[in-house]
Design a protein around this motif. Sequence first.
Motif, mmCIF file in Angstrom:
data_model
loop_
_atom_site.group_PDB
_atom_site.id
_atom_site.type_symbol
_atom_site.label_atom_id
_atom_site.label_comp_id
_atom_site.label_asym_id
_atom_site.label_seq_id
_atom_site.Cartn_x
_atom_site.Cartn_y
_atom_site.Cartn_z
ATOM 1 N N ILE A 35 38.201 44.307 49.077
ATOM 2 C CA ILE A 35 37.504 45.209 48.166
ATOM 3 C C ILE A 35 38.461 46.248 47.591
ATOM 4 O O ILE A 35 38.419 46.567 46.394
ATOM 5 C CB ILE A 35 36.328 45.879 48.898
ATOM 6 C CG1 ILE A 35 35.241 44.842 49.212
ATOM 7 C CG2 ILE A 35 35.742 47.027 48.074
ATOM 8 C CD1 ILE A 35 34.163 45.342 50.145
ATOM 9 N N MET A 36 39.344 46.771 48.421
ATOM 10 C CA MET A 36 40.333 47.735 47.939
ATOM 11 C C MET A 36 41.235 47.112 46.871
ATOM 12 O O MET A 36 41.611 47.773 45.894
ATOM 13 C CB MET A 36 41.170 48.256 49.105
ATOM 14 C CG MET A 36 40.393 49.149 50.071
ATOM 15 S SD MET A 36 41.333 49.533 51.584
ATOM 16 C CE MET A 36 42.707 50.477 50.924
ATOM 17 N N ALA A 37 41.556 45.836 47.054
ATOM 18 C CA ALA A 37 42.406 45.152 46.066
ATOM 19 C C ALA A 37 41.691 45.063 44.722
ATOM 20 O O ALA A 37 42.305 45.266 43.660
ATOM 21 C CB ALA A 37 42.784 43.766 46.570
ATOM 22 N N GLN A 38 40.386 44.775 44.744
ATOM 23 C CA GLN A 38 39.631 44.716 43.491
ATOM 24 C C GLN A 38 39.484 46.102 42.873
ATOM 25 O O GLN A 38 39.536 46.261 41.647
ATOM 26 C CB GLN A 38 38.264 44.078 43.731
ATOM 27 C CG GLN A 38 38.320 42.630 44.165
ATOM 28 C CD GLN A 38 39.161 41.787 43.215
ATOM 29 O OE1 GLN A 38 38.951 41.781 42.006
ATOM 30 N NE2 GLN A 38 40.145 41.079 43.769
ATOM 31 N N ARG A 39 39.296 47.122 43.707
ATOM 32 C CA ARG A 39 39.235 48.496 43.194
ATOM 33 C C ARG A 39 40.518 48.852 42.464
ATOM 34 O O ARG A 39 40.493 49.361 41.331
ATOM 35 C CB ARG A 39 39.014 49.459 44.359
ATOM 36 C CG ARG A 39 39.108 50.932 43.960
ATOM 37 C CD ARG A 39 39.379 51.793 45.164
ATOM 38 N NE ARG A 39 40.703 51.586 45.743
ATOM 39 C CZ ARG A 39 41.041 51.922 46.983
ATOM 40 N NH1 ARG A 39 40.167 52.463 47.798
ATOM 41 N NH2 ARG A 39 42.274 51.701 47.417
ATOM 42 N N ASP A 40 41.657 48.573 43.101
ATOM 43 C CA ASP A 40 42.941 48.908 42.496
ATOM 44 C C ASP A 40 43.177 48.081 41.232
ATOM 45 O O ASP A 40 43.791 48.565 40.261
ATOM 46 C CB ASP A 40 44.069 48.688 43.495
ATOM 47 C CG ASP A 40 43.981 49.643 44.683
ATOM 48 O OD1 ASP A 40 43.284 50.671 44.577
ATOM 49 O OD2 ASP A 40 44.610 49.350 45.722
#
Length: 356
Positions: A279-284
């Motif tokens: 999820i953090m990867a998609q946020r970034d």
Amino acid sequence: MTTLDDLPIRDDLRGLSPYGAPQLDVPVRLNTNENSYPVPEPVVDAIGKALAAELRDLNRYPDRDAVALRADLAAYLGHGLTVEQVWAANGSNEIQQQLLQAFGGPGRSALGFVPAYSMHPLLALGTGTRWIPAARGVDFGLTADEAVAQVREHAPDVVFLCSPNNPTGTALDPAVVAAVLDAAPGMVVVDEAYAEFARPGTVSALAVLPGHPRLVVTRTMSKAFGFAGGRLGYLAADPAVVAAVQLVRLPYHLSALTQAAARAALAHRDALLGTVTAIMAQRDRIVAELRARGHRVADSDANFVLFAVDGEQTAAWRALLEQGVLVRDVGLPGWLRVTAGTPAETDAFLSAMERI
């Protein structure tokens, strides 16, 4: 047909609407900061077995103080916390409501730095606590000096700090928490609902708890754990704070089924929290691609992104909805908020943004 105006409702509740976000039947729902990943099957099985074990004894009340669950939560949080320093309830909203019941109420005030979590003023209203909307600085930031000046001006009984902040997504500088603790005459509540998504190096207010009996850190299992339907929030604080909220909590407020499901989820936290990195990867990715296209975007330590749009944000919200993508209009002129979900959901959102 009887309306609210026909009933002897409190004057301060007249004309208000209940909290809620549109839940529309669209292909891509990215408006409520839920975890887009379903609960893994092994965890589903474990929760099912835990619930089944409770069914025969549903004729009995649950553990009123949820001691075993609180011990599990303390172990998860670490920082040397014990069961006496942790309290649990039906979501972090109920936790914060209990804090306002204990430390706010008629004749008292609560202060928050807006824009922030929109439930805080509603919880204040429901508990008869006067709400004070304090201001944020440039680009929704908050410095220690700005925060202290407003806390000293208003001397509230409760201060709410959100780290990461909702809807902006940015975590607080630890210096802000420390400065507010020094300046505030009452309780300081740091809402860390999205703490598990914070960028590396972000310091949790849990590290500041020792020696600060007026500090409370609230968390939830709704986001990183993907346990939104389970409704489990909790706090970490001095044991005296836990004793205080026990004075106002409803008896047996956490059902046996809720406690059992939450404990099973905590026992399988590695599997549940395995989605956080994705999820953090998609946020970034959302932040980087929107900025590359010329959008203003707030720095995010959460599982969502606040971004600026051209013109009126309601028109952009509708344009995205027409393409099957539901994001959140949080009422900030020119800004919208999108939840970071799966790669396919990010693809759909970014494609829709390009078309509008």
